[in-house]
Design an enzyme around this catalytic site. Structure first.
Site, PDB file in Angstrom:
ATOM      1  CG  ASP A   1      -2.037   0.998   1.149  1.00 57.35           C
ATOM      2  OD1 ASP A   1      -2.119   1.706   0.131  1.00 57.35           O
ATOM      3  OD2 ASP A   1      -2.828   1.071   2.099  1.00 57.35           O
TER       4      ASP A   1
ATOM      5  CG  ASP B   1      -3.297   3.883  -3.736  1.00 59.00           C
ATOM      6  OD1 ASP B   1      -4.139   3.059  -4.134  1.00 59.00           O
ATOM      7  OD2 ASP B   1      -3.539   4.726  -2.854  1.00 59.00           O
ATOM      8  CD  GLU B   2      -5.570  -0.765  -1.789  1.00 63.44           C
ATOM      9  OE1 GLU B   2      -5.317  -1.530  -0.831  1.00 63.44           O
ATOM     10  OE2 GLU B   2      -6.566  -0.030  -1.814  1.00 63.44           O
TER      11      GLU B   2
END
EC number: 2.7.7.7
Length: 359
Positions: free
Chosen positions: A11, A106-107
């Site tokens: 993350d 983003d993860e």
């Protein structure tokens, strides 16, 4: 024989804001807000950790954020830049496994169960990934390592920013028992309140209820929570996860040019989109506004948040921000539409605490 799974959840830390601070040294160490103009009914897409100290969070109206921190710096998102950086990160992850499931820019989950890298140690792989992201991309990431997706995701949030948490079968029960119920994946304000009302405040409190009792209180999501409380999550890391979108548009009977009239129509569209999201058990991160003019040319404007949304009120905050940056050029409008994309399956159908607009 029981499968020994090794799952990593990566993350990125305050992804958009961190990219802006990386690219613009003058922003480092300052409260930075990526999103809409507070003077034009904007909404916060994300913010730096310096801004979060003031209580600012994703999906908060920009005006509210400004009142909390008048000295904050507001900038518009640069989505193409963020997508490019995301590809760099995902390319690194794909070097460690062919089982990489991106959840958003983003993860991502990474299944390293069969990896021979770092002597097969998921913890060492996660540390190496974090180090490479920092050296090659110039950003920090937090990592969670465990034997299933639920625990890996919970672990990545435990020591943010730039942290790593490992949850083994041996320490998982203790971790879950101490975990506040509001921190459970998918548990939002409404579900949290329902559980608090029956005496559930931490993971250990869930253990006092049978699966049947939890289903009776929460419906199908009661079964999910029953399993999560016992460290059970059999979902596989799916590299072929298909990104879909949910949208509605209306062709107007008469062309219009009044912004307030457009807002009223968009409010009705947002309600229908929200209903569809709920029916399909989905949430999304990206809100796109479509405007078609009376010369049949059309434009789209999008905003991507750090967190997922599904409620009409949340959608409309974004739509109002987007319509404020449309240049109508004195042209009338004949069609309006809203699309929600970057979808996540909404395992537990409640809005998360951080997406509340009750400020």
């Amino acid at each position: 024989m029981k499968e020994n799974r090794k799952i990593i959840h990566i993350d990125m830390d305050a992804f958009y804001a961190s990219i802006e601070q990386r690219d613009n040294p003058k922003y480092k160490g300052k409260p930075l807000i990526v999103g809409g103009d507070p003077n034009r009914r904007g909404v916060v897409a994300t913010c730096s950790y310096e801004a979060r100290k003031y209580g600012i969070h994703s999906a908060m109206p920009s005006l509210t954020a400004y009142k909390l921190c008048p000295k904050a710096i507001f900038i518009r998102p640069r989505m193409e830049v963020y997508k490019k950086v995301s590809r760099q990160v995902m390319n690194i992850l794909n070097e460690y496994s062919n089982l990489v499931e991106p959840l958003s820019l983003d993860e991502a989950f990474v299944d390293v169960s069969k990896s021979k890298r770092c002597k097969g140690s998921a913890t060492l792989i996660a540390l190496e990934i974090k180090e490479r992201i920092f050296k090659e991309v110039g950003l920090t990431a937090s990592a969670g390592v465990s034997f299933n997706k639920f625990l890996a995701k919970m672990a990545s949030d435990f020591r943010k920013p730039d942290g790593i948490t490992v949850i083994t079968e041996e320490n998982s029960k203790d971790f879950i028992r101490k975990l506040p119920i509001g921190k459970f994946f998918g548990v939002g304000r409404v579900t949290k309140n329902k559980l608090n009302n029956i005496g559930v405040f931490k993971g250990e409190d869930l253990l006092g209820f049978s699966e049947k009792e939890l289903i009776g209180i929460l419906g199908d999501r009661g079964k999910i929570l029953y399993e999560f409380a016992r460290g059970i999550d059999n979902r596989q890391v799916n590299p072929y996860r298909i990104r879909k979108s949910i949208g509605k548009e209306i062709t107007l009977r008469e062309d219009i040019e009044d912004i307030e009239e457009m807002i009223e129509i968009l409010d009705k569209i947002a309600e229908r989109v929200s209903e569809s999201l709920c029916l399909l058990n989905k949430k999304g991160k990206t809100v796109t506004l479509k405007v078609k003019f009376n010369d049949f040319k059309h434009i789209t404007r999008s905003i991507t948040l750090e967190h997922f949304l599904k409620e009409k009120k949340e959608i409309m905050e974004c739509v109002k921000d987007l319509i404020s940056i449309v240049d109508f050029k004195n042209k009338k409008v004949r069609l309006l539409g809203i699309t929600i994309s970057s979808l996540e399956e909404n395992i537990i159908i409640e809005e998360r605490e951080q997406l509340s607009f009750d400020v």
